[in-house]
Design a protein around this motif. Structure first.
Motif, mmCIF file in Angstrom:
data_model
loop_
_atom_site.group_PDB
_atom_site.id
_atom_site.type_symbol
_atom_site.label_atom_id
_atom_site.label_comp_id
_atom_site.label_asym_id
_atom_site.label_seq_id
_atom_site.Cartn_x
_atom_site.Cartn_y
_atom_site.Cartn_z
ATOM 1 N N ARG A 75 0.743 -1.108 0.016
ATOM 2 C CA ARG A 75 0.067 -0.177 0.256
ATOM 3 C C ARG A 75 0.815 1.154 0.213
ATOM 4 N NH1 ARG A 75 -5.011 -1.486 -0.131
ATOM 5 N NH2 ARG A 75 -5.627 -3.259 0.940
ATOM 6 N N SER A 116 0.806 4.015 -3.082
ATOM 7 C CA SER A 116 0.500 5.455 -2.869
ATOM 8 C C SER A 116 1.681 6.256 -3.148
ATOM 9 C CB SER A 116 0.081 5.466 -1.303
ATOM 10 O OG SER A 116 0.129 7.177 -0.843
ATOM 11 N N ASP A 117 2.888 6.009 -2.936
ATOM 12 C CA ASP A 117 3.883 6.838 -2.998
ATOM 13 C C ASP A 117 4.754 6.583 -4.081
ATOM 14 O OD1 ASP A 117 2.642 8.168 -0.628
ATOM 15 O OD2 ASP A 117 3.965 7.061 0.677
#
Length: 285
Positions: free
Chosen positions: A242, A246-247
């Motif tokens: 995750r 996300s990044d």
């Protein structure tokens, strides 16, 4: 399809990781080489772990697009090539302490499936369009690290705050683990011998609702804080995916490096070295 990939050197002299990118084969992977216990250096002063990962990387990247053999067959051939190179370099193949070894996860993307093969602790995880996360592979090395990690934590509890002193405590246990490679009570690893072929895991998953694929070496594993309730750490593999989703890989790796550098004696996040080599491939559809 979008592809991100990184390979960052850790605290060692060489980056013994490698990333495999073969667009013609639609083949991608990560490899984590391990230096032999008996020191070996090539003419260029490369370690056995570095040589193993680079040899495997070259083998898979030079495969032509028309080679349709399955990944397990190809991996067995690559492992045999690794053995040939070690013999040519004078390695005594009956001594596990001399072998150059490597963990690996490799995938091939087809129109309807993802084919994979794995050895060791390199991991493959998937993200689906409904947001769910699935771990495809198993960390086959984790269980043999439990005893030395318990010893490391006992050292911390006794008041030791020096990474060097903690490392001295666990070193005999870490060395003993090498004898367990490719055995039923040990771990799987590519080591140039036929026994590695018996412990490969392989298979395929379909692409229904598949949104992303993450391949990582253990240097990118999400850090486990200690002492900390198990529930607080949660599912570390899901946290890792995750964060990357996300990044991105680079930002996640930068965050992890900063965390490791802030814990140089490996106390808050117990581990056997300040920073391991970090390699990953993140593919989104």
């Amino acid at each position: 399809m979008k592809i991100q990939h990184i390979s960052i050197q850790g605290a060692g002299e060489w980056n013994e990781d490698a990333v495999v990118i073969n667009p013609e084969q639609r083949l991608y992977g990560v490899i984590d080489g391990a230096t032999s216990l008996v020191p070996y250096r090539s003419a260029n002063h490369e370690t056995g772990g570095r040589l193993a990962s680079q040899l495997l990387k070259h083998y898979f990247e030079q495969l032509p697009g028309e080679d349709g053999r399955d990944l397990e067959t190809l991996t067995k051939e690559a492992n045999a090539r690794l053995g040939e190179e070690m013999r040519a370099s004078g390695i005594q193949m009956d001594r596990k302490s001399e072998l150059w070894t490597a963990a690996m996860t490799l995938i091939r993307i087809t129109d309807h499936h993802i084919e994979y093969v794995q050895a060791g602790d390199c991991m493959l995880m998937t993200l689906y369009r409904d947001g769910s996360v699935r771990t495809i592979t198993r960390d086959h090395v984790a269980h043999i690290g439990e005893v030395p990690m318990a010893t490391w934590k006992q050292g911390i509890e006794s008041g030791i705050r020096s990474k060097a002193a903690l490392r001295e405590m666990v070193q005999p246990q870490l060395l003993a683990n090498r004898d367990k490679m490719n055995t039923d009570h040990g771990y799987s690893v590519l080591n140039g011998l036929p026994d590695a072929d018996r412990y490969l895991e392989s298979g395929k998953i379909n692409r229904i609702q598949l949104a992303g694929l993450l391949l990582v070496t253990d240097g990118l594993f999400y850090p486990e804080e200690w002492p900390c309730a198990e529930a607080e750490n949660g599912n570390l593999e899901e946290k890792l995916l995750r964060c990357v989703a996300s990044d991105g890989l680079e930002r996640y790796a930068e965050w992890l490096l900063a965390l490791e550098n802030g814990d140089p004696e490996c106390i808050r996040y117990p581990r056997f070295k300040i920073s391991d080599d970090k390699s990953g491939v993140w593919i989104t559809f």
